[in-house]
Write an enzyme that holds these catalytic residues in place. Structure first.
Site, PDB file in Angstrom:
ATOM      1  CG  ASP A  88      12.808 -31.405 -74.690  1.00 24.77           C
ATOM      2  OD1 ASP A  88      13.447 -30.342 -74.860  1.00 24.77           O
ATOM      3  OD2 ASP A  88      12.058 -31.618 -73.723  1.00 24.77           O
TER       4      ASP A  88
ATOM      5  CG  ASP B   5      15.725 -26.665 -75.392  1.00 25.76           C
ATOM      6  OD1 ASP B   5      14.805 -25.867 -75.641  1.00 25.76           O
ATOM      7  OD2 ASP B   5      15.798 -27.314 -74.342  1.00 25.76           O
ATOM      8  CD  GLU B   6      10.003 -28.364 -76.512  1.00 26.55           C
ATOM      9  OE1 GLU B   6       8.900 -28.898 -76.497  1.00 26.55           O
ATOM     10  OE2 GLU B   6      10.291 -27.371 -75.835  1.00 26.55           O
TER      11      GLU B   6
END
Lengths: 365, 389
Positions: free
Chosen positions: B15, B109-110
């Protein structure tokens, strides 16, 4: 109002109309049936504002009058009484009383004046056909009607009047069924009306195989008289798509197959097709037809069927239910197919089921 | 600190830390060390991401801009540059690909990474975690927090425990030791409302949840009761799916001023329906459920949905059903002023069944898509999305 008759005389008209009464209503009175006792006879009416069914009853009138009574409750009471029991229905004030032997039931009523009835439908077209023809027309097409489709005009059956015949077309946008039967009358050729799904299913319950059927078509309604029952339904106000455009022209590379063999092979393969999409793969070649199905659990079915086919080898996918429906509606021993390419519609027919044609769109493989 | 048995998997959850804000701080050195908020700065704006400096003031993503400004008057608002973040995201996912082909992206973003097969190549789980963080930093200059465990559930919780720039590895007995004292709401599927219900039953921590009697769990979770107890024990069999199909596709708009007028709302719906339908078509899918999302001026949020048969991909139908849902909602909430409206579809499947009549509307839709791709979203649309409807 005072009526008396046997249990059966009450039961029969109630059973004929009860299908129209929805289990959940928008207006309380729609749960009721209208019982109208005049000097010339008794009638029982049920409606859901779209479909109306009126049944004449062999009931003797002691005192005439009109009232509405909860339909299902009255039906359940009559059904539960003993065979051939004598039944008496009286209305005084706002209550209706059913008496039979040592049983007594008091039912709530609503005023007959508030019951919505369809009076004159301003019929412009009159059509006469045999009940057997009407039965065929509905039976061979009804399964292709859409169900709760956003294209509301597909949630019904198209009736198109032709010269000396009546045509029915049903489609859900993926497949289409068409049937022609002979019909007489004073109707305008080319006139199209769409009968809503529920009306079609009720009418189907109504028609038998004996006698004639009179159809009257007005601007907004269609009405059928069958024996002691008068059936009226609103029409769907909308334009049916141009179905002619999607029926492929008869070409060369026809496929013929034993209908029952093919139907059973498809039925078996369907067991292992994806439960949601029902896709099967058909591999056509001079050597025959290979049917394959598989599901997300990686299980597989394979069937081979002898067919007559001279065209190029081809692979094409279908929703197996659509093929089974069409094969089930055909009557003959040999079913004929025409497929042009894997993304164009497939035409199905057989020589022994004249007037019927089925069109099925493929699935992308 | 090795992955225990042979059967045990090794899953990482990566993350990025305050992703959008970190990208801005990386690209604009003058923002470094300052409370940066990415999102709309206007009265109606919403914080999309807050730098760690801003988070110290209690600012969180999804907070209204006015509230954020009240908490930190000096916060610097930066307009989001989504296409730029997408480019950075592509670089990050390329790094993930160096470690394993089994990458399940959850957002820009993860992601989950299945490292089970990579352990032998790279050493221990800890070596891998450190290496992933280093490589992301080398390629993008950004920091990531990594959680590693035997499954997605544990990995996801772990990545949040040591943020920012964290690395947390949980296997074997450490799982219960770490999870048990945490609030039950760390478990996926327990949102604020469910957490409240659990609180009232005296279930506060993961340990409480695991030991709660059956009848209590069944009351809260119904047929998922057994599944929730498993989760509370750190058990989770879900595989990492590198090609996770879309669950839903949606578009929404926060208005610059509240809108109450139905005709204006319908115009907004038309534009949103167009965007959603174009994305459904672009992916070769069809949808069987249409959803609208409605947020009133007091932030009360509602969603309404309806199943449509057959499945669809054309904007006319998405629009028609959405309008229907909205008018029903408006009847129940007369005169409501809306600050946000959204349209979505779910129940997505491959558009496999061909239609008898659909060619023309399909062709119209894809032609419009081509024109819009070339000349922009506003180049051509249906009349109903325009003023004077």
């Amino acid at each position: 109002m005072k009526l008396s008759a046997t249990r059966e005389a009450f039961l029969e008209p109630l059973q004929a109309v009860i299908g129209v009464v929805e289990r959940r209503q928008t207006m309380p009175i729609l749960a009721n049936v209208l019982i109208s006792a005049q000097d010339d006879g008794v009638s029982v009416t049920a409606t859901d504002l779209e479909v109306e069914m009126v049944a004449r009853a062999e009931i003797s009138v002691g005192q005439s009058g009109e009232v509405t009574i909860p339909g299902r409750k009255l039906l359940d009471i009559c059904r539960a009484l003993k065979d051939k029991a004598k039944v008496e229905l009286t209305v005084s004030g706002e209550k209706a009383t059913v008496r039979s032997g040592r049983s007594r039931f008091t039912l709530a009523t609503l005023p007959a004046g508030e019951f919505p009835v369809i009076e004159d439908i301003n019929a412009q077209e009159q059509i006469v056909l045999t009940q057997a023809s009407m039965h065929k027309l509905l039976e061979k097409t009804h399964f292709s009607m859409a169900h709760q489709d956003v294209r509301y005009y597909l949630n019904g059956l198209l009736l198109e009047i032709g010269k000396g015949h009546l045509r029915a077309v049903a489609t859900d946008g993926h497949r289409l069924a068409l049937c022609d039967v002979e019909a007489e009358g004073t109707a305008t050729a080319g006139r199209q009306v769409i009968v809503p799904r529920k009306g079609v299913l009720e009418l189907q319950r109504l028609v038998g195989n004996e006698g004639d059927l009179n159809l009257a078509i007005g601007n907004n309604h269609i009405r059928a008289e069958v024996g002691d029952i008068r059936f009226t339904t609103k029409l769907i106000d909308g334009r049916f798509p141009d179905y002619q455009r999607v029926i492929p022209k008869l070409g060369e590379n026809n496929i013929t197959a034993d209908r029952e063999d093919l139907r059973q092979a498809l039925y078996r393969a369907a067991i292992l097709s994806n439960e949601k999409y029902r896709g099967i793969r058909m591999e056509l070649s001079g050597g025959g037809l290979r049917i394959q199905a598989h599901n997300p659990e990686q299980e597989e079915a394979e069937e081979e069927v002898e067919v007559g086919y001279d065209g190029e080898a081809m692979e094409i996918g279908f929703n197996v239910n659509y093929l089974l429906d069409a094969l089930g509606a055909l009557d003959g021993e040999t079913a004929s197919f025409q497929v042009n390419d894997p993304s164009s519609s497939c035409l199905m027919w057989d020589e022994e089921t004249p007037g019927c044609r089925y069109v099925v769109m493929p699935m992308r493989l | 600190m090795t992955a225990g048995t042979d059967q045990e998997r090794c899953i990482a959850h990566v993350d990025m830390d305050a992703f959008y804000a970190s990208v801005e701080q990386r690209d604009r050195p003058e923002l470094r060390g300052l409370p940066v908020l990415v999102g709309g700065s206007g009265d109606r704006g919403v914080v999309a991401a807050a730098s760690y400096e801003a988070r110290r003031f209690g600012i969180r993503s999804a907070m209204p801009a006015t509230e954020a400004r009240r908490r930190c008057p000096d916060a610097l608002f930066v307009k989001p540059r989504m296409s730029h973040y997408k480019d950075v995201s592509t670089e990050i996912f390329r790094v993930f690909g160096e470690f394993t082909p089994d990458v399940e992206g959850l957002s820009l973003d993860e992601a989950f990474l299945d490292l089970t097969a990579s352990l032998r190549l790279f050493g221990t789980a800890s070596d891998l975690g450190i290496r992933i963080k280093e490589r992301v930093k080398e390629e993008t200059g950004l920091t990531a927090s990594v959680g590693i465990g035997p499954n997605k559930l544990v990995a996801k919780i772990a990545s949040d425990l040591d943020k920012p720039d964290g690395l947390c590895i949980l296997f074997g007995p450490q799982i219960s030791a770490t999870l048990d004292p945490l609030s039950a709401s760390v478990i996926g599927g327990i949102g604020p409302r469910t957490a409240q219900r659990l609180d009232r039953l005296g279930i506060h921590t993961v340990l409480d949840l695991r030991n709660a009697p059956d009848h209590q769990l069944e009351r809260v979770f119904g047929r998922y009761a057994a599944r929730m107890r498993q989760k509370a024990s750190g058990i989770d069999d879900r595989p990492v799916c590198s090609h996770r199909p879309d669950q839903s596709i949606s578009a929404e708009e926060t208005f610059s001023t509240d809108i109450a007028e139905p005709a204006a709302l319908r115009r907004k719906l038309a534009g949103l329906a167009q965007r959603v339908a174009a994305r459904v078509r672009a992916k070769g899918l069809q949808a069987s459920v249409v959803i609208i999302k409605v947020r009133k001026s007091d932030f009360q949020t509602f969603s309404r949905q309806r199943r449509v048969t057959p499945a669809i991909g054309d904007e006319a139908t998405v629009y028609r059903v959405a309008v229907d849902l909205l008018s029903v909602w408006l009847t129940d909430n007369p005169g409501a002023r809306l600050r946000l409206l959204g349209v979505g579809v779910s129940g997505l499947s491959d558009a496999a069944q061909l239609g008898l009549f659909s060619e023309s509307s399909d062709r119209l839709g894809s032609t419009l898509d081509t024109i819009r791709d070339r000349f922009g979203q506003a180049a051509m649309g249906t009349g109903r999305s325009r003023e004077g409807d």
